[in-house]
Write an enzyme that holds these catalytic residues in place. Structure first.
Site, PDB file in Angstrom:
ATOM      1  N   ASP A   8       5.851   5.152 -34.635  1.00 40.61           N
ATOM      2  CA  ASP A   8       7.246   4.786 -34.945  1.00 40.61           C
ATOM      3  C   ASP A   8       7.452   4.318 -36.371  1.00 40.61           C
ATOM      4  OD1 ASP A   8       7.155   3.518 -31.669  1.00 40.61           O
ATOM      5  OD2 ASP A   8       8.309   5.251 -32.332  1.00 40.61           O
TER       6      ASP A   8
ATOM      7  N   HIS B 225      -0.524  -1.514 -31.566  1.00 40.69           N
ATOM      8  CA  HIS B 225      -0.488  -0.608 -30.410  1.00 40.69           C
ATOM      9  C   HIS B 225      -1.331  -1.203 -29.287  1.00 40.69           C
ATOM     10  CE1 HIS B 225      -0.682   3.109 -28.056  1.00 40.69           C
ATOM     11  NE2 HIS B 225       0.397   3.445 -28.736  1.00 40.69           N
TER      12      HIS B 225
HETATM   13  C1  SDX Z   1       4.953   2.931 -28.720  1.00 43.66           C
HETATM   14  O1  SDX Z   1       1.634   2.711 -25.114  1.00 43.66           O
HETATM   15  C2  SDX Z   1       1.968   3.705 -25.818  1.00 43.66           C
HETATM   16  O2  SDX Z   1       1.282   4.723 -25.905  1.00 43.66           O
HETATM   17  C3  SDX Z   1       3.278   3.565 -26.557  1.00 43.66           C
HETATM   18  C4  SDX Z   1       3.599   4.679 -27.547  1.00 43.66           C
HETATM   19  C5  SDX Z   1       3.855   5.996 -26.844  1.00 43.66           C
HETATM   20  O3  SDX Z   1       3.698   7.042 -27.498  1.00 43.66           O
HETATM   21  O4  SDX Z   1       4.319   5.970 -25.676  1.00 43.66           O
HETATM   22  O5  SDX Z   1       2.541   4.833 -28.461  1.00 43.66           O
HETATM   23  C6  SDX Z   1       4.868   4.353 -28.316  1.00 43.66           C
HETATM   24  O6  SDX Z   1       5.521   2.157 -27.994  1.00 43.66           O
HETATM   25  C7  SDX Z   1       4.289   2.489 -29.983  1.00 43.66           C
HETATM   26  C8  SDX Z   1       4.436   0.952 -30.225  1.00 43.66           C
HETATM   27  C9  SDX Z   1       5.814   0.714 -30.829  1.00 43.66           C
HETATM   28  N1  SDX Z   1       6.107  -0.723 -30.894  1.00 43.66           N
HETATM   29  C10 SDX Z   1       6.148  -1.351 -32.079  1.00 43.66           C
HETATM   30  O7  SDX Z   1       5.857  -0.833 -33.145  1.00 43.66           O
HETATM   31  C11 SDX Z   1       6.644  -2.785 -31.982  1.00 43.66           C
HETATM   32  C12 SDX Z   1       5.741  -3.690 -32.831  1.00 43.66           C
HETATM   33  N2  SDX Z   1       4.436  -3.707 -32.209  1.00 43.66           N
HETATM   34  C13 SDX Z   1       4.154  -4.794 -31.306  1.00 43.66           C
HETATM   35  O8  SDX Z   1       5.215  -5.349 -30.622  1.00 43.66           O
HETATM   36  C14 SDX Z   1       2.848  -4.624 -30.580  1.00 43.66           C
HETATM   37  O9  SDX Z   1       1.903  -4.175 -31.461  1.00 43.66           O
HETATM   38  C15 SDX Z   1       2.800  -3.757 -29.344  1.00 43.66           C
HETATM   39  C16 SDX Z   1       3.887  -4.078 -28.369  1.00 43.66           C
HETATM   40  C17 SDX Z   1       2.875  -2.314 -29.689  1.00 43.66           C
HETATM   41  C18 SDX Z   1       1.493  -4.060 -28.669  1.00 43.66           C
HETATM   42  O10 SDX Z   1       1.616  -5.427 -28.278  1.00 43.66           O
HETATM   43  P1  SDX Z   1       0.377  -6.241 -27.789  1.00 43.66           P
HETATM   44  O11 SDX Z   1      -0.337  -5.447 -26.767  1.00 43.66           O
HETATM   45  O12 SDX Z   1       0.764  -7.639 -27.463  1.00 43.66           O
HETATM   46  O13 SDX Z   1      -0.490  -6.220 -29.095  1.00 43.66           O
HETATM   47  P2  SDX Z   1      -1.902  -6.740 -29.120  1.00 43.66           P
HETATM   48  O14 SDX Z   1      -2.333  -7.403 -27.852  1.00 43.66           O
HETATM   49  O15 SDX Z   1      -2.734  -5.611 -29.631  1.00 43.66           O
HETATM   50  O16 SDX Z   1      -1.700  -7.913 -30.204  1.00 43.66           O
HETATM   51  C19 SDX Z   1      -2.831  -8.499 -30.712  1.00 43.66           C
HETATM   52  C20 SDX Z   1      -2.322  -9.576 -31.679  1.00 43.66           C
HETATM   53  C21 SDX Z   1      -1.338 -10.543 -31.066  1.00 43.66           C
HETATM   54  O17 SDX Z   1      -1.532 -11.764 -31.747  1.00 43.66           O
HETATM   55  P3  SDX Z   1      -2.422 -12.925 -30.976  1.00 43.66           P
HETATM   56  O18 SDX Z   1      -1.709 -13.214 -29.682  1.00 43.66           O
HETATM   57  O19 SDX Z   1      -3.818 -12.326 -30.808  1.00 43.66           O
HETATM   58  O20 SDX Z   1      -2.405 -14.109 -31.945  1.00 43.66           O
HETATM   59  O21 SDX Z   1      -1.622  -8.949 -32.758  1.00 43.66           O
HETATM   60  C22 SDX Z   1      -0.311  -9.460 -32.834  1.00 43.66           C
HETATM   61  C23 SDX Z   1       0.025 -10.039 -31.489  1.00 43.66           C
HETATM   62  O22 SDX Z   1       0.967 -11.091 -31.648  1.00 43.66           O
HETATM   63  N3  SDX Z   1       0.572  -8.324 -33.130  1.00 43.66           N
HETATM   64  C24 SDX Z   1       1.372  -8.261 -34.180  1.00 43.66           C
HETATM   65  C25 SDX Z   1       1.979  -6.996 -34.101  1.00 43.66           C
HETATM   66  N4  SDX Z   1       1.539  -6.353 -33.007  1.00 43.66           N
HETATM   67  C26 SDX Z   1       0.660  -7.185 -32.416  1.00 43.66           C
HETATM   68  N5  SDX Z   1       1.643  -9.128 -35.173  1.00 43.66           N
HETATM   69  C27 SDX Z   1       2.543  -8.721 -36.104  1.00 43.66           C
HETATM   70  N6  SDX Z   1       3.164  -7.512 -36.096  1.00 43.66           N
HETATM   71  C28 SDX Z   1       2.908  -6.630 -35.104  1.00 43.66           C
HETATM   72  N7  SDX Z   1       3.526  -5.456 -35.078  1.00 43.66           N
END
Ligand code: SDX
Length: 392
Positions: free
Chosen positions: A327, A270
């Site tokens: 989700d 998130h």
């Molecule tokens: C919603 O904003 C909101 O409030 C949204 C929401 C709402 O109610 O409106 O809560 C609803 O959108 C929830 C999120 C749903 N999306 C997913 O579940 C998709 C999978 N999640 C990711 O794509 C990701 O976690 C995000 C998009 C949600 C957040 O992306 P970020 O901001 O890039 O994540 P981060 O910066 O916290 O990531 C830190 C690290 C990164 O690796 P590095 O670059 O540091 O090496 O964690 C990794 C990311 O690559 N990472 C994941 C991951 N999510 C982040 N690795 C594996 N699996 C994942 N799901």
């Protein structure tokens, strides 16, 4: 470096905003709507009451609640011409594509009667959007399955009405299952608002130009559809089904950790929560209640529980503070109720409409409000002279 402007960090971004509606503490996993914890609202309130709370700022008295529900129910029907829009889509069109088109088309019916500077007209537009979303969403499902549209039955609750319009057929009496109705109403509460997420920010940015609220909601729907945002609920269940059985989980966790693999665990991580999403906790509990009440034994739930257990015990996810989000579990319940995965984000949009509408009103009511203009850090070429084509 050559070709770069110097960057003056002195400017303040116009991308942030003040709001009284929702508070999130990502480190503590706290979510409050007008000060009330999501855990209490999801257990004790109703989606209509939460809609009132988000819009007006206070919990309604019994009379205020009944008056609000009556007002919303008066707007549940859509113009007969709006039904024509569905016929332009192929039957296999993704329901979110239909939602983008049909909700945007509402502008054509109400643009001229929605002076956003008139509080009374803003309120009517807000009621229309909240009331019509379930009807439009149910029609998108009916169109996909080739069944006739059902008119709303306002003797039912907001959520019961939606269930009947979705799963009822003219040939039979439809009985709303109270367990399903309560679970879906709770899911709507969990999705109602979430501070300045991508789709809410989209609605605010579109609204800041003075665009009519119907077009603004269509913009929000388009943004919500992305798999990184609201589309994650559909992607999460598809992922759990692809994993299929607990023995395959390590393979998918390895892929999620592999920097060369774009795969991410859907329903995990998130932008704000670096702790457990409090909505996921309630959602997991609701899965247990619904599956046992409906006598559904979905092996995907065991896969989800095991995946969560293995991921949360893995250093990669601990270091990056990745936890299940709203989700991760929702699709299991929605599938048990009978929705196809393509309808999951439609339900998210239906619920999030009350948050979008509340945030849009808050922005329009702000006398200091200016058109949104997020700043950029320019890293392109510095000024240079044009070279005629025959000299290049
Ligand atoms: C919603 O904003 C909101 O409030 C949204 C929401 C709402 O109610 O409106 O809560 C609803 O959108 C929830 C999120 C749903 N999306 C997913 O579940 C998709 C999978 N999640 C990711 O794509 C990701 O976690 C995000 C998009 C949600 C957040 O992306 P970020 O901001 O890039 O994540 P981060 O910066 O916290 O990531 C830190 C690290 C990164 O690796 P590095 O670059 O540091 O090496 O964690 C990794 C990311 O690559 N990472 C994941 C991951 N999510 C982040 N690795 C594996 N699996 C994942 N799901």
């Amino acid at each position: 470096q050559s070709g770069r402007f110097t960057y003056d960090p002195g400017f303040t971004s116009t991308a942030s905003c003040e709001s009284k509606i929702t508070y999130i503490d990502g480190d503590e996993g706290v979510l409050l709507h007008r000060g009330y914890p999501i855990e209490q609202l999801s257990e004790q309130s109703s989606f209509m009451e939460v809609a009132y709370l988000l819009l007006r700022g206070e919990l309604p008295t019994p009379d205020e609640h009944d008056d609000f529900v009556r007002t919303i129910s008066r707007h549940t029907m859509v113009h007969e011409q709006l039904a024509m829009f569905y016929r332009g889509f192929r039957r296999d069109a993704h329901p979110m594509a239909i939602m983008c088109g049909v909700v945007g088309a509402l502008s054509a019916f109400y643009h001229d009667s929605t002076d956003i500077n008139d509080p009374a007209q803003r309120l009517i537009a807000s009621h229309r959007l909240i009331a019509k979303m379930p009807t439009i969403a149910a029609m998108a499902y009916k169109y996909a399955v080739g069944q006739p549209f059902l008119y709303p039955d306002n003797s039912l609750s907001y959520t019961g009405n939606f269930l009947r319009m979705t799963f009822g057929v003219p040939a039979e009496q439809y009985e709303v299952n109270p367990v399903v109705e309560k679970a879906l109403d709770r899911i709507f509460i969990l999705h109602a608002d979430h501070e300045q997420n991508a789709s809410t920010s989209t609605v605010r940015l579109a609204g800041s130009s003075g665009a009519n609220p119907f077009a603004c909601m269509a913009a929000g729907i388009a943004c919500l559809w992305g798999p990184a945002h609201g589309g994650a609920n559909e992607a999460a269940l598809n992922m759990l089904r692809e994993i299929g059985r607990p023995e395959r989980i390590p393979e998918f966790i390895a892929r999620a950790k592999d920097k060369n693999d774009p795969f991410r665990l859907m329903g995990f991580g998130h932008r704000v929560y670096k702790n457990y999403d409090p909505r996921a906790t309630v959602m997991q509990k609701t899965v247990r209640e619904v599956l046992s009440a409906l006598g559904v034994d979905d092996p995907v739930f065991e896969v989800a529980l095991r995946l969560e257990e293995l991921a949360l015990s893995d250093d990669y996810f601990a270091e990056k503070k990745l936890f299940p989000n709203v989700d991760f579990y929702s699709g299991i319940i929605l599938s048990a109720i009978g929705f196809p995965t393509t309808m999951f984000t439609v339900l998210f949009a239906l619920a999030r409409t009350v948050g979008w509408v509340a945030q849009w009103n808050e922005m329009i009511e702000d006398p200091e409000q200016k058109i949104g203009r997020p700043r950029q850090l320019y890293t392109g070429a510095t000024t240079r002279d044009y070279i005629p084509l025959d000299k290049r």
